[in-house]
Design a protein around this motif. Sequence first.
Motif, PDB file in Angstrom:
ATOM      1  N   PRO A 198       0.921  -1.141   0.150  1.00  0.00           N
ATOM      2  CA  PRO A 198      -0.144  -0.048   0.068  1.00  0.00           C
ATOM      3  C   PRO A 198       0.910   1.305  -0.071  1.00  0.00           C
ATOM      4  O   PRO A 198       1.903   1.239   0.592  1.00  0.00           O
ATOM      5  N   GLY A 199       0.302   2.388  -0.566  1.00  0.00           N
ATOM      6  CA  GLY A 199       1.221   3.560  -0.706  1.00  0.00           C
ATOM      7  C   GLY A 199       0.551   4.570  -1.419  1.00  0.00           C
ATOM      8  O   GLY A 199      -0.412   4.765  -1.954  1.00  0.00           O
ATOM      9  N   ARG A 200       1.520   5.711  -1.365  1.00  0.00           N
ATOM     10  CA  ARG A 200       0.785   6.904  -2.160  1.00  0.00           C
ATOM     11  C   ARG A 200       1.635   6.919  -3.553  1.00  0.00           C
ATOM     12  O   ARG A 200       2.614   6.305  -3.646  1.00  0.00           O
ATOM     13  N   VAL A 201       0.621   7.438  -4.351  1.00  0.00           N
ATOM     14  CA  VAL A 201       1.011   7.644  -5.820  1.00  0.00           C
ATOM     15  C   VAL A 201       0.731   8.869  -6.457  1.00  0.00           C
ATOM     16  O   VAL A 201      -0.169   9.612  -5.721  1.00  0.00           O
ATOM     17  N   TYR A 202       1.375   9.383  -7.330  1.00  0.00           N
ATOM     18  CA  TYR A 202       0.993  10.706  -7.839  1.00  0.00           C
ATOM     19  C   TYR A 202       1.013  10.807  -9.358  1.00  0.00           C
ATOM     20  O   TYR A 202       1.586  10.255 -10.011  1.00  0.00           O
ATOM     21  N   ARG A 203      -0.374  11.571  -9.743  1.00  0.00           N
ATOM     22  CA  ARG A 203      -0.243  11.840 -11.344  1.00  0.00           C
ATOM     23  C   ARG A 203      -0.847  13.266 -11.247  1.00  0.00           C
ATOM     24  O   ARG A 203      -1.712  13.754 -10.617  1.00  0.00           O
ATOM     25  N   CYS A 204      -0.492  13.899 -12.614  1.00  0.00           N
ATOM     26  CA  CYS A 204      -0.839  15.238 -12.570  1.00  0.00           C
ATOM     27  C   CYS A 204      -2.333  15.383 -13.091  1.00  0.00           C
ATOM     28  O   CYS A 204      -2.575  15.322 -14.230  1.00  0.00           O
ATOM     29  N   GLN A 208     -13.247  15.797  -9.277  1.00  0.00           N
ATOM     30  CA  GLN A 208     -13.917  15.262  -7.987  1.00  0.00           C
ATOM     31  C   GLN A 208     -13.440  13.841  -7.898  1.00  0.00           C
ATOM     32  O   GLN A 208     -13.394  13.344  -6.573  1.00  0.00           O
ATOM     33  N   THR A 209     -12.990  13.146  -8.613  1.00  0.00           N
ATOM     34  CA  THR A 209     -12.394  11.640  -8.198  1.00  0.00           C
ATOM     35  C   THR A 209     -10.856  11.581  -8.570  1.00  0.00           C
ATOM     36  O   THR A 209     -10.692  10.544  -8.434  1.00  0.00           O
ATOM     37  N   HIS A 210     -10.081  12.729  -8.740  1.00  0.00           N
ATOM     38  CA  HIS A 210      -8.883  12.527  -9.049  1.00  0.00           C
ATOM     39  C   HIS A 210      -8.132  13.602  -8.109  1.00  0.00           C
ATOM     40  O   HIS A 210      -8.553  14.865  -8.150  1.00  0.00           O
ATOM     41  N   THR A 211      -7.137  13.144  -7.438  1.00  0.00           N
ATOM     42  CA  THR A 211      -6.349  14.113  -6.631  1.00  0.00           C
ATOM     43  C   THR A 211      -4.827  13.970  -7.264  1.00  0.00           C
ATOM     44  O   THR A 211      -4.650  12.814  -7.711  1.00  0.00           O
ATOM     45  N   PRO A 212      -4.061  14.777  -7.280  1.00  0.00           N
ATOM     46  CA  PRO A 212      -2.400  14.710  -7.856  1.00  0.00           C
ATOM     47  C   PRO A 212      -1.840  13.556  -6.919  1.00  0.00           C
ATOM     48  O   PRO A 212      -0.880  13.067  -7.351  1.00  0.00           O
ATOM     49  N   MET A 213      -2.186  13.343  -5.916  1.00  0.00           N
ATOM     50  CA  MET A 213      -1.584  12.314  -4.840  1.00  0.00           C
ATOM     51  C   MET A 213      -2.895  11.352  -4.445  1.00  0.00           C
ATOM     52  O   MET A 213      -3.917  12.069  -4.110  1.00  0.00           O
TER      53      MET A 213
END
Length: 361
Positions: A198-204, A208-213
Amino acid sequence: MSGDIETLERQVLTEIEGAADLQALEAVRIAALGKKGRITQLMKRLGGLPPEERKSFGQAVNTLKRRVGEAIEARKSALAEAALAARLAQETADITLPVRPGPLAEGRIHPLSQIWDEVTEIFADMGFSVAEGPDIESDELNFTKLNIPPEHPARQDMDTFYFKPRADGSRLLLRTHTSPVQIRTMQAQEPPIRIIAPGRVYRCDSDQTHTPMFHQVEGLVIDEETHLGHLKWCLEEFCKAFFEVDEVKMRFRASHFPFTEPSMEVDIAYARRGNEIRIGEGEDWLEILGSGMVHPNVLAGVGLDPERYQGFAFGMGLDRIAMLKYGMPDLRAFFAGDVRWLRHYGFAPLEQPTLAGGLSR
Ligand code: PHE
């Protein structure tokens, strides 16, 4: 002579009465009854007196000693009592006031932490252990080793956050998925492998259903006889345990990921009944994860013989399944740090999710 004794008695008794605390009282005692105290000195005169006066003088001094001693004791307990009374007055507790809730009643566990623990608990019960990797990852592990060569279009799709190129031209990045932990694990240990990460991932990306992290949990199983049936069983069991229902309607859809072959995306059915969302039944579908059998190129890339070893992998959106399970409509609220939101959606601390005691109470 007896006049002297009376005067001395009056003086000392006045001093005792005047002693404001135990320390002052002790000083008075030493000045009167100590080795060089005034009353002690009187006794020394005894030897110089004519015999007929000695007896009455001795008695008078002894009486004086006793009275002074008693007066000191009396003053001592009076001072102690006064000190206690003062402390009691200062430390009064109004027991009619309502009990103030402490941190255990006030604090809340973020739903995401709760989900993280729930997911870990379920997979741990199936014999998985937890693996970790860094948020800042190399291009090599995030892409190349996962069968995504430099010119591959998947690199564009991912909306990757890159760091400035290093001297040798290579670039670090914020990992776009937890899949690099697959590679790290296979490089570090021999099969059989059974891990979640489990962990954090990042996308630009942000709406409402997407955050950069956001958060994913990766799963990886590598052994000599692992097949697609194991993957399906594992995910079905997970969903039933996670959503706390006996049956879950799931849909395995053919898909494509460079690092799995075949690949499947998994949707679960849900139905809206007024304000309520019911999981595992109904006509609507929500995608919760990507999965598949680990691609032979990936196995070969970490030095495993694809003829001997097979396995499956999956990557699931933790925020997604949290929104679904606990009916939280806006992902951005997860990271807004609003205590009112946390008070509403949060979980009581020290109530660890367990399969025996119930995941969410
Ligand atoms: N890493 C993929 C993603 O982020 C999910 C995935 C993981 C797919 C493992 C297959 C196997 O979309």
